[in-house]
Write a protein that holds these residues in place. Sequence first.
Motif, short mmCIF file in Angstrom:
data_model
loop_
_atom_site.label_atom_id
_atom_site.label_comp_id
_atom_site.label_asym_id
_atom_site.label_seq_id
_atom_site.Cartn_x
_atom_site.Cartn_y
_atom_site.Cartn_z
N TRP A 10 0.82 -1.23 0.00
CA TRP A 10 0.00 0.00 0.00
C TRP A 10 0.85 1.27 0.00
CZ3 TRP A 10 -5.19 1.01 -0.34
CH2 TRP A 10 -5.59 2.30 0.00
N GLN A 41 -3.44 -13.03 0.67
CA GLN A 41 -3.71 -11.61 0.45
C GLN A 41 -5.21 -11.33 0.39
OE1 GLN A 41 -3.08 -9.19 -3.40
NE2 GLN A 41 -1.14 -8.95 -2.32
N GLY A 67 -2.60 -3.72 4.01
CA GLY A 67 -1.78 -3.87 5.23
C GLY A 67 -0.62 -2.90 5.23
N SER A 126 1.71 -8.57 3.04
CA SER A 126 0.71 -9.14 2.12
C SER A 126 1.22 -9.26 0.70
CB SER A 126 -0.55 -8.27 2.14
OG SER A 126 -0.21 -6.92 1.89
N ALA A 149 -13.67 -15.15 3.85
CA ALA A 149 -12.53 -14.29 4.18
C ALA A 149 -12.36 -13.09 3.26
CB ALA A 149 -11.26 -15.13 4.15
N ALA A 165 -10.19 3.28 8.23
CA ALA A 165 -10.24 4.12 7.02
C ALA A 165 -10.09 3.32 5.75
CB ALA A 165 -9.16 5.19 7.11
N THR A 188 -10.28 -6.61 3.62
CA THR A 188 -11.19 -7.76 3.74
C THR A 188 -11.19 -8.26 5.19
OG1 THR A 188 -9.40 -9.34 3.33
CG2 THR A 188 -10.59 -8.51 1.40
N GLY A 211 -10.75 -11.24 6.09
CA GLY A 211 -9.61 -12.16 6.27
C GLY A 211 -8.35 -11.40 6.66
N GLY A 212 -8.13 -10.26 5.99
CA GLY A 212 -6.98 -9.43 6.33
C GLY A 212 -7.13 -8.79 7.71
N GLU A 238 -0.95 -13.11 10.67
CA GLU A 238 -0.51 -12.49 9.41
C GLU A 238 -0.18 -13.52 8.32
OE1 GLU A 238 2.13 -9.03 9.96
OE2 GLU A 238 1.81 -9.24 12.11
N GLY A 288 -1.56 -20.33 8.69
CA GLY A 288 -2.60 -20.98 7.89
C GLY A 288 -3.39 -19.91 7.17
C1 LIG Z 1 -5.85 4.22 4.82
C2 LIG Z 1 -5.61 3.07 5.75
C3 LIG Z 1 -6.09 3.11 7.05
C4 LIG Z 1 -5.87 2.05 7.92
N1 LIG Z 1 -6.35 2.13 9.19
C5 LIG Z 1 -6.16 1.10 10.02
C6 LIG Z 1 -6.67 1.15 11.36
O1 LIG Z 1 -7.27 2.13 11.79
N2 LIG Z 1 -6.46 0.07 12.15
C7 LIG Z 1 -5.78 -1.04 11.72
O2 LIG Z 1 -5.63 -1.98 12.48
N3 LIG Z 1 -5.28 -1.10 10.47
C8 LIG Z 1 -5.44 -0.08 9.62
N4 LIG Z 1 -4.94 -0.13 8.36
C9 LIG Z 1 -4.18 -1.32 7.94
C10 LIG Z 1 -5.00 -2.35 7.13
O3 LIG Z 1 -6.11 -1.80 6.52
C11 LIG Z 1 -5.45 -3.45 8.01
O4 LIG Z 1 -4.31 -4.13 8.47
C12 LIG Z 1 -6.40 -4.46 7.34
O5 LIG Z 1 -6.87 -5.29 8.37
C13 LIG Z 1 -5.74 -5.31 6.26
O6 LIG Z 1 -6.74 -6.01 5.53
P1 LIG Z 1 -6.45 -6.48 4.03
O7 LIG Z 1 -7.59 -7.31 3.58
O8 LIG Z 1 -6.08 -5.35 3.17
O9 LIG Z 1 -5.20 -7.44 4.28
P2 LIG Z 1 -3.87 -7.57 3.44
O10 LIG Z 1 -3.14 -6.29 3.39
O11 LIG Z 1 -4.16 -8.22 2.14
O12 LIG Z 1 -3.06 -8.59 4.37
C14 LIG Z 1 -2.58 -8.20 5.63
C15 LIG Z 1 -1.93 -9.41 6.33
O13 LIG Z 1 -2.93 -10.40 6.62
C16 LIG Z 1 -2.62 -11.62 5.94
N5 LIG Z 1 -3.88 -12.15 5.40
C17 LIG Z 1 -4.73 -11.56 4.52
N6 LIG Z 1 -5.77 -12.34 4.30
C18 LIG Z 1 -5.60 -13.46 5.05
C19 LIG Z 1 -6.34 -14.65 5.23
N7 LIG Z 1 -7.49 -14.85 4.60
N8 LIG Z 1 -5.84 -15.59 6.06
C20 LIG Z 1 -4.66 -15.41 6.71
N9 LIG Z 1 -3.93 -14.29 6.58
C21 LIG Z 1 -4.39 -13.33 5.76
C22 LIG Z 1 -1.63 -11.25 4.84
O14 LIG Z 1 -0.80 -12.34 4.50
C23 LIG Z 1 -0.87 -10.12 5.48
O15 LIG Z 1 0.12 -10.61 6.32
C24 LIG Z 1 -5.14 0.92 7.47
C25 LIG Z 1 -4.65 0.88 6.17
C26 LIG Z 1 -4.87 1.93 5.31
C27 LIG Z 1 -4.34 1.84 3.92
#
Ligand SMILES: Cc1cc2nc3c(=O)[nH]c(=O)nc-3n(C[C@H](O)[C@H](O)[C@H](O)COP(=O)(O)OP(=O)(O)OC[C@H]3O[C@@H](n4cnc5c(N)ncnc54)[C@H](O)[C@@H]3O)c2cc1C
Length: 474
Positions: free
Chosen positions: A30, A71, A76, A81, A114, A137, A143, A145-146, A203, A207
Amino acid sequence: MNTLLDTLRHIVGAAHVFTDGDLSAFTRDWRKRAHGKALAVVRPANAEEVAAIVKACAGHQPATGVSIVAQGGNTGLAVGSVPDGSGTQIVLSLTRMNAVRAIDNANLTMTVEAGCILQNLQETAEEAGFLFPLSLAAEGSCTIGGNLGTNAGGTQVVRYGNTRDLCLGLEVVTAQGEIWHGLSGLRKDNTGYDLRNLFIGSEGTLGIITAATMKLYPLPAAQLTAWATVPSMEAAVTLLGLAHRHLGAGLTGFEVMGQFALSLVDRHFAQLRVPLFQSAPYCVLLEISDHESEAHARGLFERLLELAMEDGCVSDAVVAESLNQARQLWHIRESIPLAQAEEGLNIKHDISIPVSRIPDFVAETDALLQHQIPGVRLVNFGHLGDGNLHYNVQAPEEGDAATFLREQEDRVNALVFDAVTRFHGSISAEHGVGSLKIDKLPHYKSPVALGMMRAIKQALDPHNLMNPGRVVRP
Ligand SMILES: Cc1cc2nc3c(=O)[nH]c(=O)nc-3n(C[C@H](O)[C@H](O)[C@H](O)COP(=O)(O)OP(=O)(O)OC[C@H]3O[C@@H](n4cnc5c(N)ncnc54)[C@H](O)[C@@H]3O)c2cc1C
């Protein structure tokens, strides 16, 4: 490798295995700090396909060194990811798995796949007459899952807890390619080790989470937002205590924003019209949720602000008159990271400290950084209700930010993380470890804790198939 790719195409269909073209949406993080290289991006449709992919990769691992990066929305912030640069990692994108499997009204739960986008889950819950309180935000892209993978926090933790606290059960594909059907909607289950909580926050290193049963809450009758100026960080903490006492479980959000952080929003997004920020070192954003009525919520808020003004911990305040105004206030808070990016490169820290110690931490660490690196600018904001600060360091105004980052990042990180440790805090509050902080853990986490983490990794993923180089090295 070709045999493996053929097997993957056979499992999910050739249309769902990407190997050519622009894969940067899957391989770049990101914040654009890491540009990896994927062997393939694979998009399964269900848990059985995920299990088959894991088995195929495990089978080919000895010959090819292949491994798997789960992912979701790729939002993240810990560089966990995206694949590394080796070209031997599969990105396992869960975004096709986006069904809401069930809503259980009486049990107050929803079971979801997820790859569901967080905002869609909030809307689905609301349509069914419930609140799904996880909010951050990135909710339009991230997702569930993330969220579970990182144990995301966000803006409602002060009332509802982190993602972990909202989850009752998981379905997981293990590193051996077995499916653990742990989708329990139970609030009580003391039958041994808590496997669910091992996978949450891991993370993707233990699994793949394929589905989850999440808690729902009754929709509040009203939600109100207030914006208050406070004369110091101590005053912000005093206001938090008053809010806990007078609003009880009604307090659902408590954010703090430093004057410099808000001045960046004002400079780069003047149309957002940041209120009152010039007159105080910090502003606080409070949210109340009320199960009686808006009038009741407004009464509680007004009484709280009256008391706070008498006490001197609030110098000025506005209560949003409409939902639209409330959204605008939250939008200002959520625009701080973007305003920071507009201002230039910076060094980010997502830390937590016991709330009572935050004022001393900030005073001491601000002074230390300003003494050691004259001209440095501190962008301090975050979820004060949870003791979580985004304590970021912006390069001095004059001079080149890229050079600043190259020359000072390690030193700044050490100064901040050492201070966090002195104040008994954590160097990662809600964003996780990823590859960004994996080398910091041995320095800042106890050897006993790290030893147990390694033992768990070794037991569940002995061949290091799942997201190697993230969180903990075997
Ligand atoms: C603008 C912005 C604001 C944000 N604000 C916050 C906030 O307020 N609080 C906060 O905690 N975070 C925040 N984040 C961080 C991020 O959004 C979170 O960490 C979110 O939970 C990640 O979800 P994702 O689906 O994008 O996961 P990804 O970025 O795709 O993955 C994140 C991690 O989780 C693992 N993962 C993903 N899916 C799975 C799955 N199905 N099973 C096992 N592991 C998995 C990945 O391998 C990676 O290690 C923010 C990010 C942005 C860009």
